[in-house]
Write a protein that holds these residues in place. Structure first.
Motif, mmCIF file in Angstrom:
data_model
loop_
_atom_site.group_PDB
_atom_site.id
_atom_site.type_symbol
_atom_site.label_atom_id
_atom_site.label_comp_id
_atom_site.label_asym_id
_atom_site.label_seq_id
_atom_site.Cartn_x
_atom_site.Cartn_y
_atom_site.Cartn_z
ATOM 1 N N LEU A 74 -6.888 1.253 5.946
ATOM 2 C CA LEU A 74 -5.778 1.782 6.744
ATOM 3 C C LEU A 74 -5.826 3.304 6.795
ATOM 4 C CD1 LEU A 74 -2.706 -0.431 5.712
ATOM 5 C CD2 LEU A 74 -4.345 -0.750 7.565
ATOM 6 N N LEU A 75 -6.059 3.925 5.642
ATOM 7 C CA LEU A 75 -6.084 5.380 5.596
ATOM 8 C C LEU A 75 -7.226 5.942 6.428
ATOM 9 C CD1 LEU A 75 -5.023 6.142 1.954
ATOM 10 C CD2 LEU A 75 -3.993 7.044 4.045
ATOM 11 N N GLU A 76 -8.324 5.248 6.407
ATOM 12 C CA GLU A 76 -9.472 5.701 7.189
ATOM 13 C C GLU A 76 -9.092 5.761 8.678
ATOM 14 O OE1 GLU A 76 -12.986 4.233 4.993
ATOM 15 O OE2 GLU A 76 -12.136 6.176 4.477
ATOM 16 N N ARG A 77 -8.338 4.765 9.105
ATOM 17 C CA ARG A 77 -7.898 4.751 10.499
ATOM 18 C C ARG A 77 -6.867 5.836 10.768
ATOM 19 N NH1 ARG A 77 -6.126 -1.359 11.621
ATOM 20 N NH2 ARG A 77 -7.754 -2.386 10.409
ATOM 21 N N LEU A 78 -5.967 6.013 9.827
ATOM 22 C CA LEU A 78 -4.830 6.910 10.061
ATOM 23 C C LEU A 78 -5.198 8.380 9.972
ATOM 24 C CD1 LEU A 78 -2.019 5.019 8.147
ATOM 25 C CD2 LEU A 78 -2.265 5.289 10.628
ATOM 26 N N ILE A 79 -6.119 8.679 9.054
ATOM 27 C CA ILE A 79 -6.431 10.071 8.770
ATOM 28 C C ILE A 79 -7.545 10.600 9.670
ATOM 29 C CG2 ILE A 79 -7.656 11.431 7.048
ATOM 30 C CD1 ILE A 79 -5.803 10.422 4.972
ATOM 31 N N LYS A 80 -8.343 9.682 10.160
ATOM 32 C CA LYS A 80 -9.557 10.071 10.882
ATOM 33 C C LYS A 80 -10.409 10.956 10.000
ATOM 34 C CE LYS A 80 -10.023 11.115 15.262
ATOM 35 N NZ LYS A 80 -9.672 11.775 16.551
ATOM 36 N N ASP A 81 -10.953 11.994 10.551
ATOM 37 C CA ASP A 81 -11.767 12.864 9.723
ATOM 38 C C ASP A 81 -11.813 14.263 10.320
ATOM 39 O OD1 ASP A 81 -13.493 14.133 8.102
ATOM 40 O OD2 ASP A 81 -15.078 12.649 8.247
ATOM 41 N N ARG A 85 -2.508 14.785 11.447
ATOM 42 C CA ARG A 85 -3.580 14.223 12.253
ATOM 43 C C ARG A 85 -3.120 13.961 13.682
ATOM 44 N NH1 ARG A 85 -5.865 8.655 13.267
ATOM 45 N NH2 ARG A 85 -6.207 8.958 15.468
ATOM 46 N N TRP A 117 -9.163 14.014 0.551
ATOM 47 C CA TRP A 117 -9.116 12.549 0.623
ATOM 48 C C TRP A 117 -10.497 11.935 0.416
ATOM 49 C CZ3 TRP A 117 -8.040 7.697 0.389
ATOM 50 C CH2 TRP A 117 -8.713 6.768 1.187
ATOM 51 N N TYR A 141 -4.834 20.353 7.422
ATOM 52 C CA TYR A 141 -5.325 19.009 7.763
ATOM 53 C C TYR A 141 -6.789 18.844 7.354
ATOM 54 C CZ TYR A 141 -7.152 15.211 10.624
ATOM 55 O OH TYR A 141 -7.792 14.084 11.053
ATOM 56 N N ALA A 183 0.793 -1.224 0.000
ATOM 57 C CA ALA A 183 0.000 0.000 0.000
ATOM 58 C C ALA A 183 0.831 1.282 0.000
ATOM 59 C CB ALA A 183 -0.943 0.018 1.188
ATOM 60 N N ALA A 203 -5.806 -0.562 1.605
ATOM 61 C CA ALA A 203 -5.215 0.760 1.796
ATOM 62 C C ALA A 203 -6.275 1.750 2.270
ATOM 63 C CB ALA A 203 -4.584 1.239 0.489
ATOM 64 N N ARG A 204 -7.461 1.629 1.733
ATOM 65 C CA ARG A 204 -8.544 2.538 2.114
ATOM 66 C C ARG A 204 -8.873 2.379 3.595
ATOM 67 N NH1 ARG A 204 -14.511 1.637 -0.010
ATOM 68 N NH2 ARG A 204 -14.379 0.264 1.780
#
Lengths: 112, 112
Positions: free
Chosen positions: B102-109, A19, A96, A89, A5, B99-100
């Motif tokens: 993982l990114l969801e976890r890493l980036i939050k919102d 973040r 994103w 951010y 990834a 990857a999506r």
DNA sequence: TTAGATACCTTGACAGGTAAGGTATCTAGG
DNA sequence: CCTAGATACCTTACCTGTCAAGGTATCTAA
């Protein structure tokens, strides 16, 4: 296997670091450990990438840095997110979400 | 503004092209038009990217190409996806889903 | 004293994307 | 007839982010 990834996460490293810094001041090694935890060890930033990203963020005015006053252990460089950094951010998150929507349309789902 | 989502889509261009070719044989210009339609004009591949990607896919054995026999208009180079290409597409889709996540976890919102 | 963990940093190379140029054919308008 | 615009493909030189591989320094535990 190589880079799971990695090329898909490219373009989001800034956002990922921001973040964590939005939650609290932190330093490179710690953030990378948190990334590894959150992804169950599936992803971690290469150190070179980590530090060049910090440099870029600082150059852009999104973070500032200071040396921690550890009285034991290795020295740490802490980073603080700026107001511009918080704005970046939020903007990156919006981008994103948009990119995710577009990719969902473009890639469909070829998994069986 | 510059490149909306361009660096976020990097690493998925192969998958995008394979997706369209999995549906039917096609050529560069047509695929790019379909991409633009699907994204309401928000995204299109740079031509240089488009053709270097075709080259890469062909070199990797994921597609083959042939010249169309148009009797009017500009000549077209058509591409056909191979079995290896279909497998690569499915595998890429799985990687994208991962990857999506993982990114969801890493980036939050951080959107307001 | 040695190994391992913590913690930071730099260098050179690479891969993918892009801007900017090019070629060639057909169609529609003046 | 000529020009502009659409179609359609291609190449070159450059930029950027990532990474492998190296380095430094401190503390802890065996």
């Amino acid at each position: 296997m190589a880079g799971i990834a990695s090329d898909m996460i490219r373009g989001n490293t800034d956002t990922i670091l921001l973040r964590f810094l939005c939650e609290k001041d932190s330093y490179g090694y710690e953030i990378n450990k948190q990334i590894l935890e959150l992804t169950d060890g599936q992803y971690g930033l290469n150190e070179a990438t980590l530090y060049t990203t910090f440099k870029r963020l600082e150059k852009n005015g999104y973070i500032t840095s200071y040396w921690g006053d550890e009285n034991s252990g290795a020295r740490r460089r802490y980073y603080t997110v700026t107001e511009a950094g918080r704005a970046a951010y939020a903007e990156n998150c919006r981008e994103w979400l948009n990119a995710r929507t577009l990719l969902e349309r473009l890639i469909k789902d070829g998994t069986d």
